[in-house]
Structure formats: C-alpha cells, structure tokens
Design a protein around this motif. Structure first.
Motif, mmCIF file in Angstrom:
data_model
loop_
_atom_site.group_PDB
_atom_site.id
_atom_site.type_symbol
_atom_site.label_atom_id
_atom_site.label_comp_id
_atom_site.label_asym_id
_atom_site.label_seq_id
_atom_site.Cartn_x
_atom_site.Cartn_y
_atom_site.Cartn_z
ATOM 1 N N ILE A 1 67.631 -32.348 -74.967
ATOM 2 C CA ILE A 1 68.088 -32.420 -73.592
ATOM 3 C C ILE A 1 67.040 -33.205 -72.820
ATOM 4 C CG2 ILE A 1 69.441 -30.303 -73.679
ATOM 5 C CD1 ILE A 1 67.130 -28.853 -72.352
ATOM 6 N N ALA A 2 67.359 -33.528 -71.609
ATOM 7 C CA ALA A 2 66.455 -34.345 -70.805
ATOM 8 C C ALA A 2 65.152 -33.620 -70.523
ATOM 9 C CB ALA A 2 67.139 -34.720 -69.490
ATOM 10 N N ALA A 3 64.109 -34.393 -70.351
ATOM 11 C CA ALA A 3 62.809 -33.844 -69.959
ATOM 12 C C ALA A 3 62.942 -33.202 -68.582
ATOM 13 C CB ALA A 3 61.765 -34.956 -69.918
ATOM 14 N N PRO A 4 62.094 -32.247 -68.284
ATOM 15 C CA PRO A 4 62.126 -31.636 -66.952
ATOM 16 C C PRO A 4 61.842 -32.687 -65.877
ATOM 17 C CG PRO A 4 60.632 -30.440 -68.426
ATOM 18 C CD PRO A 4 61.048 -31.673 -69.137
ATOM 19 N N SER A 5 62.442 -32.512 -64.730
ATOM 20 C CA SER A 5 62.113 -33.384 -63.599
ATOM 21 C C SER A 5 60.709 -33.037 -63.121
ATOM 22 C CB SER A 5 63.111 -33.184 -62.460
ATOM 23 O OG SER A 5 62.928 -31.904 -61.870
ATOM 24 N N LEU A 6 60.116 -33.937 -62.361
ATOM 25 C CA LEU A 6 58.795 -33.662 -61.806
ATOM 26 C C LEU A 6 58.839 -32.399 -60.954
ATOM 27 C CD1 LEU A 6 55.851 -34.379 -61.270
ATOM 28 C CD2 LEU A 6 56.640 -35.910 -59.432
ATOM 29 N N GLN A 7 59.857 -32.252 -60.123
ATOM 30 C CA GLN A 7 59.950 -31.070 -59.265
ATOM 31 C C GLN A 7 60.112 -29.781 -60.075
ATOM 32 O OE1 GLN A 7 59.263 -31.073 -55.996
ATOM 33 N NE2 GLN A 7 59.308 -28.863 -56.181
ATOM 34 N N ASP A 8 60.925 -29.812 -61.123
ATOM 35 C CA ASP A 8 61.083 -28.626 -61.972
ATOM 36 C C ASP A 8 59.768 -28.279 -62.674
ATOM 37 O OD1 ASP A 8 63.727 -28.325 -61.250
ATOM 38 O OD2 ASP A 8 64.518 -29.248 -63.090
ATOM 39 N N ALA A 9 59.035 -29.299 -63.131
ATOM 40 C CA ALA A 9 57.753 -29.055 -63.787
ATOM 41 C C ALA A 9 56.747 -28.461 -62.805
ATOM 42 C CB ALA A 9 57.218 -30.356 -64.388
ATOM 43 N N ILE A 10 56.720 -28.955 -61.580
ATOM 44 C CA ILE A 10 55.809 -28.421 -60.561
ATOM 45 C C ILE A 10 56.156 -26.962 -60.273
ATOM 46 C CG2 ILE A 10 55.172 -28.560 -58.118
ATOM 47 C CD1 ILE A 10 55.419 -31.651 -58.427
ATOM 48 N N GLN A 11 57.436 -26.658 -60.132
ATOM 49 C CA GLN A 11 57.853 -25.270 -59.890
ATOM 50 C C GLN A 11 57.422 -24.366 -61.046
ATOM 51 O OE1 GLN A 11 59.312 -23.962 -57.120
ATOM 52 N NE2 GLN A 11 59.167 -25.952 -56.134
ATOM 53 N N PHE A 12 57.523 -24.872 -62.257
ATOM 54 C CA PHE A 12 57.112 -24.116 -63.439
ATOM 55 C C PHE A 12 55.605 -23.837 -63.397
ATOM 56 C CE2 PHE A 12 55.608 -23.921 -67.836
ATOM 57 C CZ PHE A 12 56.443 -22.958 -68.383
ATOM 58 N N VAL A 13 54.805 -24.851 -63.065
ATOM 59 C CA VAL A 13 53.350 -24.684 -62.978
ATOM 60 C C VAL A 13 52.998 -23.663 -61.904
ATOM 61 C CG1 VAL A 13 51.201 -25.862 -62.325
ATOM 62 C CG2 VAL A 13 52.790 -26.941 -63.946
ATOM 63 N N TRP A 14 53.654 -23.734 -60.766
ATOM 64 C CA TRP A 14 53.385 -22.765 -59.698
ATOM 65 C C TRP A 14 53.763 -21.346 -60.132
ATOM 66 C CZ3 TRP A 14 55.687 -26.121 -55.230
ATOM 67 C CH2 TRP A 14 54.739 -27.066 -54.824
ATOM 68 N N ALA A 15 54.862 -21.217 -60.853
ATOM 69 C CA ALA A 15 55.256 -19.890 -61.350
ATOM 70 C C ALA A 15 54.220 -19.366 -62.342
ATOM 71 C CB ALA A 15 56.640 -19.958 -62.002
ATOM 72 N N GLU A 16 53.699 -20.244 -63.203
ATOM 73 C CA GLU A 16 52.650 -19.819 -64.138
ATOM 74 C C GLU A 16 51.409 -19.369 -63.375
ATOM 75 O OE1 GLU A 16 49.443 -21.196 -67.429
ATOM 76 O OE2 GLU A 16 49.975 -22.440 -65.713
ATOM 77 N N ALA A 17 51.006 -20.105 -62.342
ATOM 78 C CA ALA A 17 49.837 -19.729 -61.540
ATOM 79 C C ALA A 17 50.034 -18.352 -60.903
ATOM 80 C CB ALA A 17 49.567 -20.784 -60.468
ATOM 81 N N ASP A 18 51.224 -18.086 -60.417
ATOM 82 C CA ASP A 18 51.517 -16.786 -59.817
ATOM 83 C C ASP A 18 51.418 -15.667 -60.855
ATOM 84 O OD1 ASP A 18 52.553 -15.058 -57.602
ATOM 85 O OD2 ASP A 18 54.259 -14.865 -58.977
ATOM 86 N N ILE A 19 51.947 -15.905 -62.042
ATOM 87 C CA ILE A 19 51.869 -14.919 -63.126
ATOM 88 C C ILE A 19 50.410 -14.615 -63.449
ATOM 89 C CG2 ILE A 19 52.211 -14.666 -65.638
ATOM 90 C CD1 ILE A 19 54.950 -16.083 -65.204
ATOM 91 N N LEU A 20 49.584 -15.646 -63.537
ATOM 92 C CA LEU A 20 48.176 -15.447 -63.859
ATOM 93 C C LEU A 20 47.438 -14.716 -62.744
ATOM 94 C CD1 LEU A 20 47.349 -18.831 -65.614
ATOM 95 C CD2 LEU A 20 47.732 -16.588 -66.677
#
Length: 171
Positions: free
Chosen positions: A14-33
């Motif tokens: 499937i297509a690579a994540p969009s830049l915005q989706d990747a940023i949201q993912f990174v922010w979610a990881e930071a919140d989890i940590l």
C-alpha cells in the motif's frame, strides 16, 4: 496474534504514509513514552525494527559501532520489562518526562515507508532536578496491514559523544 506487525509484501503493498500521518504517528509515540506506557509502545514496531541511540554523529552503520542502545525486538521487550519491573536502578523511581518533537523533514519515500528527520527536546524531572536532552531523530515509518509501524528510530543526542548520565526511560 503477534504484537509486532510485519511489513507488507510487494504484492500487498500500500502507499507510504503521508507526511502528516507520519507526524501524527510520531506525536502519538511521544505521548505514549511521556505517559510511561511502555506496553503500548512495543506494538508500534515492525518485527525487524531497530531502536538506536549512537555515541557518534554521522554513522552509516550502527552494528559495527558503540551505541548507548541498539535494540531489535527481543532487546526492546527486555528493556521494557526491566523498566516496568521496578528493579532497574536508573528507573526507580521513574522520571517524569515531556518531549517535543518538531522540525520534520521528509528524507525518502520508498514503497510503503517514509523516512523523516526531526528534532526532539526532552525535559526530565527526577530527584527534584530538571534536565534537558536534545537530539536529532530519524524515523522510518512503514504502512502495514495493521496500520503504521516504526521500522527504525535513531536518536542522536546533541551530546552523544560526551559522558551520559543514567537514562532510565526510552528516548
């Protein structure tokens, strides 16, 4: 069902994540940590994902170099188990952290993956003392059949080549 997602085969791609989706993912990881929810952090990774904190800047290969951390799946699980056990001197009591991740720069988009560079500032509070860590982070985020997953996270601290005080949490 495995807790680690597998990358998609080329036939399933499937297509690579969009830049915005990747940023949201990174922010979610930071919140989890920052919430110390390490059990929720483990499934964010691909089976072959690498978590690296090098002791040098500009390395091309990490396996042949000294690193603060160079974890595959087994070592990530062992590290989380130790952090949650209460028996790790560096994590008892756990530090309170707040991190900001910004300055996202897309590096490559390849198949179902996007690689980003970002800046991270992490503030730690422990033993009535506040400390700030800063670093450049490279994330490789892949689209899998189970959603977005980390395939690589390289945290190069600004002072990576200097003495490091105990880091009793995940960067």
């Amino acid at each position: 069902m495995s807790t680690l997602a597998e990358p998609l085969s080329p036939a399933e791609a499937i297509a690579a994540p969009s830049l915005q989706d990747a940023i949201q993912f990174v922010w979610a990881e930071a919140d989890i940590l920052d919430r110390l929810d390490y059990k929720a952090w483990l499934p964010l990774w691909t089976a072959d994902g690498r978590y690296v904190i090098p002791t040098e800047r500009g390395l091309a290969a990490y396996d042949d170099s000294l690193n603060i951390v160079n974890d595959g799946a087994e070592m990530r699980q062992a590290r989380v188990k130790r952090l949650l056990s209460g028996f790790s001197m560096s994590s008892a009591p756990p530090a309170r952290t707040v991190r900001t991740v910004s300055r996202f720069v897309p590096v490559t988009v390849d198949g179902n993956a996007i690689t980003l560079r970002a800046a991270m500032i992490l503030v730690e509070y422990k033993y009535e003392r506040m400390r700030t860590l800063a670093g450049d982070v490279v994330y490789r985020i892949v689209a899998t059949r189970d959603g977005l997953r980390l395939d690589q996270k390289i945290v190069t601290l600004v002072n990576c080549d200097d003495y490091q005080h105990g880091i009793g949490y995940l960067l």
